[in-house]
Write a protein that holds these residues in place. Structure first.
Motif, PDB file in Angstrom:
ATOM      1  N   VAL A 159     156.850  50.689   0.634  1.00 48.83           N
ATOM      2  CA  VAL A 159     155.825  51.042   1.606  1.00 48.83           C
ATOM      3  C   VAL A 159     156.380  50.951   3.025  1.00 48.83           C
ATOM      4  N   VAL A 160     157.171  49.963   3.316  1.00 47.17           N
ATOM      5  CA  VAL A 160     157.639  49.745   4.686  1.00 47.17           C
ATOM      6  C   VAL A 160     159.076  50.204   4.930  1.00 47.17           C
ATOM      7  N   LYS A 161     159.695  50.864   3.984  1.00 46.15           N
ATOM      8  CA  LYS A 161     161.114  51.186   4.147  1.00 46.15           C
ATOM      9  C   LYS A 161     161.373  52.216   5.253  1.00 46.15           C
ATOM     10  N   ASN A 162     160.401  53.053   5.616  1.00 49.24           N
ATOM     11  CA  ASN A 162     160.594  54.032   6.686  1.00 49.24           C
ATOM     12  C   ASN A 162     160.116  53.540   8.039  1.00 49.24           C
ATOM     13  N   ALA A 163     159.589  52.350   8.108  1.00 52.97           N
ATOM     14  CA  ALA A 163     159.093  51.819   9.378  1.00 52.97           C
ATOM     15  C   ALA A 163     160.266  51.452  10.277  1.00 52.97           C
ATOM     16  N   PRO A 164     160.151  51.683  11.596  1.00 48.18           N
ATOM     17  CA  PRO A 164     161.253  51.333  12.494  1.00 48.18           C
ATOM     18  C   PRO A 164     161.480  49.824  12.597  1.00 48.18           C
ATOM     19  N   MET A 165     160.391  49.036  12.554  1.00 43.65           N
ATOM     20  CA  MET A 165     160.526  47.574  12.622  1.00 43.65           C
ATOM     21  C   MET A 165     159.613  46.942  11.584  1.00 43.65           C
ATOM     22  N   VAL A 166     160.166  46.019  10.806  1.00 44.36           N
ATOM     23  CA  VAL A 166     159.416  45.353   9.736  1.00 44.36           C
ATOM     24  C   VAL A 166     159.722  43.871   9.782  1.00 44.36           C
ATOM     25  N   GLU A 167     158.678  43.082   9.501  1.00 40.81           N
ATOM     26  CA  GLU A 167     158.876  41.640   9.398  1.00 40.81           C
ATOM     27  C   GLU A 167     158.010  41.123   8.267  1.00 40.81           C
ATOM     28  N   ASP A 168     158.631  40.593   7.235  1.00 37.79           N
ATOM     29  CA  ASP A 168     157.938  40.009   6.085  1.00 37.79           C
ATOM     30  C   ASP A 168     156.953  41.003   5.465  1.00 37.79           C
ATOM     31  N   HIS A 169     157.407  42.243   5.231  1.00 38.66           N
ATOM     32  CA  HIS A 169     156.629  43.321   4.628  1.00 38.66           C
ATOM     33  C   HIS A 169     155.443  43.771   5.485  1.00 38.66           C
ATOM     34  N   TYR A 170     155.480  43.534   6.781  1.00 36.81           N
ATOM     35  CA  TYR A 170     154.440  44.012   7.699  1.00 36.81           C
ATOM     36  C   TYR A 170     155.086  44.895   8.748  1.00 36.81           C
ATOM     37  N   TYR A 171     154.345  45.898   9.212  1.00 34.02           N
ATOM     38  CA  TYR A 171     154.824  46.742  10.307  1.00 34.02           C
ATOM     39  C   TYR A 171     154.807  45.927  11.600  1.00 34.02           C
ATOM     40  N   VAL A 172     155.829  46.078  12.408  1.00 29.85           N
ATOM     41  CA  VAL A 172     155.886  45.434  13.714  1.00 29.85           C
ATOM     42  C   VAL A 172     155.710  46.529  14.753  1.00 29.85           C
ATOM     43  N   VAL A 173     154.723  46.369  15.624  1.00 31.32           N
ATOM     44  CA  VAL A 173     154.451  47.373  16.654  1.00 31.32           C
ATOM     45  C   VAL A 173     154.478  46.693  18.018  1.00 31.32           C
ATOM     46  N   PRO A 174     154.811  47.448  19.064  1.00 30.30           N
ATOM     47  CA  PRO A 174     154.827  46.850  20.395  1.00 30.30           C
ATOM     48  C   PRO A 174     153.423  46.510  20.869  1.00 30.30           C
ATOM     49  N   LYS A 175     153.316  45.485  21.665  1.00 28.27           N
ATOM     50  CA  LYS A 175     152.035  45.060  22.202  1.00 28.27           C
ATOM     51  C   LYS A 175     151.574  46.106  23.231  1.00 28.27           C
ATOM     52  N   VAL A 176     150.340  46.581  23.119  1.00 30.49           N
ATOM     53  CA  VAL A 176     149.847  47.594  24.035  1.00 30.49           C
ATOM     54  C   VAL A 176     148.711  47.081  24.931  1.00 30.49           C
ATOM     55  N   VAL A 177     148.161  45.927  24.617  1.00 26.10           N
ATOM     56  CA  VAL A 177     147.081  45.346  25.416  1.00 26.10           C
ATOM     57  C   VAL A 177     147.573  43.999  25.939  1.00 26.10           C
ATOM     58  N   GLU A 178     147.381  43.799  27.229  1.00 24.45           N
ATOM     59  CA  GLU A 178     147.808  42.517  27.801  1.00 24.45           C
ATOM     60  C   GLU A 178     146.629  41.618  28.056  1.00 24.45           C
TER      61      GLU A 178
END
Length: 95
Positions: free
Chosen positions: A76-95
């Motif tokens: 499921v996560v093999k094509n994601a650019p960033m993965v951590e412990d089988h979860y997608y990692v996305v940049p923070k967009v709200v401060e």
């Protein structure tokens, strides 16, 4: 049921349709006729009719309702650019 010109204009406004005065008069009669046909359905006795989902009665195939994770977390996560412990990692967009 009778539909008047005010109702026709309101329906046209809600549907975002621009109509002329002649079209409004024609739609009055047309919509009234359609609603009269629908009202005729009230006279049909449907008390002995069973609810159905299709014309031909078919028994739907059923499967066991088993909860599992699919055992494909890596796929499921093999094509994601960033993965951590089988979860997608996305940049923070709200401060």
């Amino acid at each position: 049921m009778r539909v008047d010109e005010t109702t026709v204009r309101r329906i046209a406004r809600l549907a975002r349709i621009k109509i002329s005065d002649e079209e409004a008069k024609g739609l009055e009669a047309e919509l009234s006729g359609i609603l009269n046909w629908v009202e005729q359905l009230n006279s049909v006795d449907t008390s002995a009719v069973e609810p159905m989902t299709r014309v031909v009665p078919i028994e739907l195939k059923k499967r066991a309702d088993v909860i599992n994770d699919g055992d494909i977390a890596d796929d499921v996560v093999k094509n994601a650019p960033m993965v951590e412990d089988h979860y997608y990692v996305v940049p923070k967009v709200v401060e």
